[in-house]
Scaffold this active site. Structure first.
Site, PDB file in Angstrom:
ATOM      1  N   GLY B 481      21.586  30.481 -13.698  1.00 23.12           N
ATOM      2  CA  GLY B 481      22.185  29.456 -14.542  1.00 23.12           C
ATOM      3  C   GLY B 481      21.134  28.615 -15.246  1.00 23.12           C
ATOM      4  N   GLY B 483      18.793  29.748 -17.019  1.00 22.47           N
ATOM      5  CA  GLY B 483      18.562  30.278 -18.357  1.00 22.47           C
ATOM      6  C   GLY B 483      17.403  31.238 -18.483  1.00 22.47           C
ATOM      7  N   ALA B 521      10.965  27.738  -6.594  1.00 28.14           N
ATOM      8  CA  ALA B 521       9.738  27.002  -6.887  1.00 28.14           C
ATOM      9  C   ALA B 521       9.482  26.801  -8.382  1.00 28.14           C
ATOM     10  CB  ALA B 521       8.529  27.692  -6.225  1.00 28.14           C
ATOM     11  N   SER B 522      10.542  26.734  -9.174  1.00 21.99           N
ATOM     12  CA  SER B 522      10.392  26.531 -10.625  1.00 21.99           C
ATOM     13  C   SER B 522       9.376  27.500 -11.209  1.00 21.99           C
ATOM     14  CB  SER B 522       9.965  25.082 -10.933  1.00 21.99           C
ATOM     15  OG  SER B 522      10.829  24.168 -10.319  1.00 21.99           O
ATOM     16  N   THR B 525       9.753  30.859 -15.314  1.00 27.12           N
ATOM     17  CA  THR B 525       9.227  30.837 -16.680  1.00 27.12           C
ATOM     18  C   THR B 525       7.752  31.231 -16.674  1.00 27.12           C
ATOM     19  OG1 THR B 525      10.807  29.166 -17.357  1.00 27.12           O
ATOM     20  CG2 THR B 525       8.840  29.388 -18.708  1.00 27.12           C
ATOM     21  N   ALA B 727       3.677  27.282 -21.081  1.00 26.21           N
ATOM     22  CA  ALA B 727       4.785  26.723 -20.292  1.00 26.21           C
ATOM     23  C   ALA B 727       4.469  26.667 -18.801  1.00 26.21           C
ATOM     24  CB  ALA B 727       6.045  27.551 -20.525  1.00 26.21           C
ATOM     25  N   LYS B 728       5.069  25.673 -18.123  1.00 27.82           N
ATOM     26  CA  LYS B 728       5.018  25.581 -16.663  1.00 27.82           C
ATOM     27  C   LYS B 728       6.451  25.720 -16.143  1.00 27.82           C
ATOM     28  CE  LYS B 728       2.512  21.603 -16.526  1.00 27.82           C
ATOM     29  NZ  LYS B 728       1.641  20.562 -15.950  1.00 27.82           N
ATOM     30  N   GLY B 731      12.768  23.090 -13.296  1.00 28.23           N
ATOM     31  CA  GLY B 731      14.028  22.991 -12.544  1.00 28.23           C
ATOM     32  C   GLY B 731      14.003  22.006 -11.398  1.00 28.23           C
ATOM     33  N   GLU B 732      12.970  22.082 -10.582  1.00 28.31           N
ATOM     34  CA  GLU B 732      12.939  21.228  -9.400  1.00 28.31           C
ATOM     35  C   GLU B 732      12.471  19.794  -9.670  1.00 28.31           C
ATOM     36  OE1 GLU B 732      11.798  24.264  -5.921  1.00 28.31           O
ATOM     37  OE2 GLU B 732      10.322  24.046  -7.493  1.00 28.31           O
TER      38      GLU B 732
END
Ligand code: FES
Ligand code: FES
Lengths: 156, 777
Positions: B481, B483, B521-522, B525, B727-728, B731-732
């Site tokens: 979800g 993305g 852990a995000s 990406t 990018a990093k 989410g978290e």
């Protein structure tokens, strides 16, 4: 005891054999195989199972199947028309109101009923209208935006 | 010539049409011919040994096909980091621990059978409080812990205790630091367990074939981890297990580890090769599956007169519940970031995972971040107040920046923390409108955070060129979800030079997708973004090579755009990708090349482990994320109710591949954080039973709880040199600041400090009554 139940679902007459004491949610999913309506709690607390029943948005997990008799029911599967998304569906996509998507059918049905009654709700009315539907992903901002986009689209 | 670029654009979710039409298939939506339903048989006690189990009544239920218990199933230990679980146990360690399962033609029959299983227990003394379990010598929940297998660095256990992991950070001389400090502040936090709150509960369908192959369809964040766990728990080699993830209706960490899939697969062995479905009810999900861990933590911070933090000591007791699952990782990673995003020369951290007889705690969006931020950010305000410093300036003075080393000795290559702080401060404006009407007090609070990711989890992605020139990306990222499908399609479209509508991203099937550990852990990406770029470049290199053969133009003069290979010097000379998809022919009709596939992997080659004694390591995390948030609240001093009226957030994301989706993460995390700050709490009674496992007694935020204004800013000033397009992750971190910022805003409004989540009206009124103006604990 199971019996025949007759109603209109998404604009079509249907007769099916089901337990009148089952929930409408279970009948939709297990008997009619309309899987778009979701179960999040089964106790009327999350709105994931929202459908439109005789013009009103209801939690289908709390409604007994005998109330389907002669009723007019709309579920998420009935919203697309001629291959076109409903303006509320389009608005959800544009606003980014779909993350995991699990709450979407319930919200969209709730919003549809809300806008049919009140085509241009205020912020406060949107809050009141949607307070029974839970979304864990979006933080609701995109959902509120989607309502506003849908209002504009429907006005056109 | 301008070429359409997708990276950086607000592309809408590539799977959204199915989502808004109800066509997306979640695990509970799967119905297969001949399908059976399985229900778990669970322990009624928090700690017991099963003495006798009587299935006779249960087996009489019409429609029952199989019942299995620990007696029928080999005791194969498995686990996420520590192999401390078995599929069905004789020695239940929490209320709800699976002892067996029943499968039947209908769900009702399975439920009835499960309820008719008669179990005699010898009830053992149990322990629910992590600090007591930490010290306990009498109640040892896993007496054989020292025999378990576990991952190095995550299973630093103490034999004969309830402690499966202890993370230490030792940097500088903390006692000397305190001796030199002009001011020392100490605090204690308590955080209760909370629920992930995914609206879709756990569900799966498992099926064996007569040749011994197992197929599992599940709502999982980690198909490959699940396959590994199934393989260990069931004793099947991985090539005989297929895991396919369905759409995931919210995860937040709660669907990372294998759980019901293992039990459903175990009973499916006895079910005549018929598919077996298991779907948890909300009540079962919340009574027996997962929570975010409870925490008791102690902080001590020393500051010099000029406002520099010079020493910090942290002790954290993470309540793992009955099995280690993810908690050993929480204790480790949350431990090493618990000193906060500040430049502190002297640091001492002890972070423990502790077994108790509670339901299992697992990963939860940004584990440890929102909990420890809640403590160290309140301390920051107390200190600022003490020295008469502005809270924003005080944080800026101590904030980490690029080039500095953090607590574990990792030099930061991208850190926009100061930009985040300045941005939220600017956007929030200077004045807080103080309203004193009707006992409503208004306050403002800031909080900042940092968050690690992982480094030991390689990803692999596969890109296929189809015969018509379209592209299929077999990603190893699970889109739950957030993305990732869309983000990967954007990246791939730009790398290949093709329209995004020509790309389809397909979900993981462990049989043919490249390896990808899990959505956690995000990291997606960054990790999958990189492996997708590499897979795309691999494919592009091949099609340019074949294109050069067809066009008779050197590769150096060729490029791709719009799904075509064209000559840079003469752009009219071009062929579509489809022309090379099956290979190219030489003059005699010999075929060269062939079905074109690109493969890309990503690993952190310069990563490093942590020293077990000092917690120091050059690069235990592939990158670090930073964020700042300002919250404004109104508190009703009559009722104790808090209303958040405004959130301003800035997240250091390196580069927003899809700004709108980044904002979606920030907003979603903010409201999830608001819930944990104000009202979410799993209530567990003295017997270890959950008391509020339903959505009216466990309240989650609704649209009515949202602030009037939410400003979410992706900060792109510090692109990461190793990140895809810089990018990093996001989410978290999105969930880390709200609780701390709200607590600081409440303190600003009322002059009372509350160090225990959630900030309920009772706690507010209680604190006001005590009338000690500061530091009410
Ligand atoms: S499933 Fe009906 S309200 Fe939650
Ligand atoms: S989009 Fe996931 S619950 Fe709303």
């Amino acid at each position: 005891m199971k019996r025949d139940i007759k109603c209109t679902i998404n604009g079509r007459q249907r007769t099916f054999y089901a337990d009148p004491c089952a929930s409408v949610l279970d009948v939709l999913r297990d008997v009619l195989h309309l899987m778009g309506t979701k179960e999040g709690c089964g106790t009327g607390d999350c709105g994931a199972c929202t459908i439109i029943w005789n013009g009103k948005a209801v939690n289908s997990c709390l409604l007994l199947a005998n109330r389907m008799e002669n009723a007019e029911i709309w579920t998420i599967e009935g919203l697309m028309k001629d291959g076109e998304l409903h303006p509320i569906q389009q608005a959800f996509i544009e606003a980014g109101a779909t993350q995991c998507g699990f709450c979407n059918p319930g919200f969209i049905m709730r919003i549809k009923a809300m806008l049919e009654e009140n085509p241009d709700p205020t912020d406060e009315e949107i809050t009141q209208g949607l307070v029974g539907n839970i979304c864990r992903c979006t933080g609701y901002k995109a959902i509120r935006d989607a309502v506003k986009i849908a209002v504009k689209k429907q006005r056109r | 010539m301008s070429v359409k670029k997708y990276v950086g654009e607000n592309i809408t979710d590539v799977r959204s049409v199915n989502k808004v039409t109800g066509a997306t298939q979640y695990a509970a939506d799967i119905n297969l011919p001949g399908m059976l339903y399985a229900v778990m048989i669970r322990s009624e006690y928090a700690h017991a040994v099963v003495k006798d189990i009587d299935l006779s009544e249960a087996l009489k239920v019409e429609g029952v096909v199989a019942i299995v218990t620990y007696k029928d199933f080999p005791e194969l230990h498995f686990g996420t980091y520590v192999h401390d679980q078995v599929a069905f146990t004789e020695h239940p360690k929490y209320v709800g621990d699976p002892i067996g399962a029943a499968a039947a033609e209908t769900e009702e029959a399975a439920e009835k059978a499960a309820s008719l299983v008669r179990i005699k227990y010898e009830v053992l003394p149990h322990i629910l409080n992590p600090e007591e379990a930490f010290k306990s010598k009498e109640i040892i929940i896993h007496p054989n812990m020292h025999t378990y297998k576990g991952y190095a660095g995550f299973f630093n256990f103490k034999k004969g205790t309830n402690i499966p992991n202890h993370l230490k950070v030792r940097k500088g001389d903390v006692e000397k630091g305190f001796a030199e400090a002009d001011y020392v502040v100490e605090s204690r936090i308590t955080i209760p367990p909370i629920y992930h709150g995914n609206i879709e509960t756990h569900a799966c369908v498992c099926k064996y074939d007569p040749d011994g192959r197992l197929t599992v369809q599940s709502t999982t964040q980690g198909p490959f981890l699940l396959r590994e766990m199934l393989s260990t728990a069931i004793g099947l080699p991985m090539n005989r297990i297929t895991v396919v993830h369905t759409a995931v209706g919210g995860g937040f960490g709660g669907k990372i580890s294998g759980n019901i899939e293992i039990r459903a697969a175990a009973i499916a062995q006895k079910c005549e090769y018929r598919p077996v479905k298991m779907v948890l009810s909300r009540r079962e999900e919340w009574e027996t599956v997962y929570t975010r861990q409870a925490l008791v933590g102690y902080y001590k911070t020393g500051v010099s007169k000029d406002g520099k933090i010079i020493a910090r000591k942290v002790t954290l007791y993470w309540d793992a519940g009955a099995y280690a699952d993810y908690e050993v990782s929480v204790a480790r990673s949350a431990g090493y970031m618990s000193a906060g995003p500040y430049d502190i020369p002297n640091i001492w951290i002890d972070s423990y995972a502790i077994y108790t007889n509670k339901l299992v705690a697992t990963a939860y969006r940004g584990f440890g971040c929102s909990e420890t931020t809640f403590c160290y950010e309140q301390d920051m305000d107390i200190i600022a107040d003490k020295f008469g410093l502005d809270p924003v300036k005080f944080r800026l003075k101590n904030a980490l920046e690029r080039g500095m080393e953090n607590a574990t000795g990792q030099r930061l290559r991208s850190c926009a923390l100061k930009d985040c702080i300045n941005l939220v401060n600017e956007k929030a404006g200077r004045e807080t409108k103080k309203s004193e009407n009707d006992g409503i007090k208004r306050g403002r609070g800031i909080a900042v955070m940092h968050k690690f990711t992982v480094h030991t989890v390689p990803t692999a992605d596969i890109v296929k060129l189809n015969e018509d020139g379209t592209i299929t990306l077999e990603t190893s990222a699970v889109d739950i979800g957030q993305g990732s499908n869309t983000v990967m399609a954007q990246i791939l479209a730009d790398v290949l030079g093709i329209g995004i509508d020509k790309i389809t991203v397909v979900p993981i099937n462990t049989d043919y997708s490249g390896y990808g550990w899990q959505t956690a852990a995000s990291s997606k990406t960054f990790f999958n973004g990189n492996s997708t770029i590499r897979a795309g470049l691999d494919l592009r290199r091949k099609i340019l090579h074949y294109g050069s053969m067809v066009l008779h133009i050197p590769e150096s003069d060729l490029a791709t755009r719009d799904g075509k290979i064209y000559s840079l010097s003469d752009p009219d000379k071009s062929i579509p990708f489809s022309a090379v998809s099956l290979g190219v022919f030489n003059e005699e009709g010999g075929q060269y090349g062939g079905p074109v596939i690109g493969y890309g992997v990503f690993t952190v080659e310069d990563g490093s482990f942590l020293d077990t004694e000092t917690g120091q390591g050059r690069k235990p995390s592939a990158f670090w994320m930073f964020a700042a948030m300002i919250a404004e609240v109104e508190v009703n001093t009559e009722t104790g109710n808090i209303r958040v009226v405004r959130f301003v957030s800035a997240n250091d994301v390196g580069k927003a591949i899809n700004p709108k989706m980044v904002q979606g993460q920030i907003n979603g995390g903010a409201i999830q954080g608001l819930g944990s700050a104000l009202f979410e709490e799993v209530l567990i009674n003295r017997e270890g039973k959950v008391m509020n496992a339903n959505m009216h007694d466990y309240k989650m935020p609704t649209i009515g709880d949202c602030p009037d204004e939410m400003i979410s800013i992706p900060v792109e000033t510090q692109p990461h040199p190793d990140g895809p397009f810089g990018a990093k992750g996001v989410g978290e971190p999105a969930m880390a600041c709200p609780a701390a910022a709200i607590a600081n805003a409440v303190a600003d409004a009322l002059g009372v400090r509350i160090y225990s989540m959630p900030l309920t009206p009772e706690k507010i009124l209680d604190a006001l009554e005590k009338k000690s103006p500061k530091e009410v604990r």
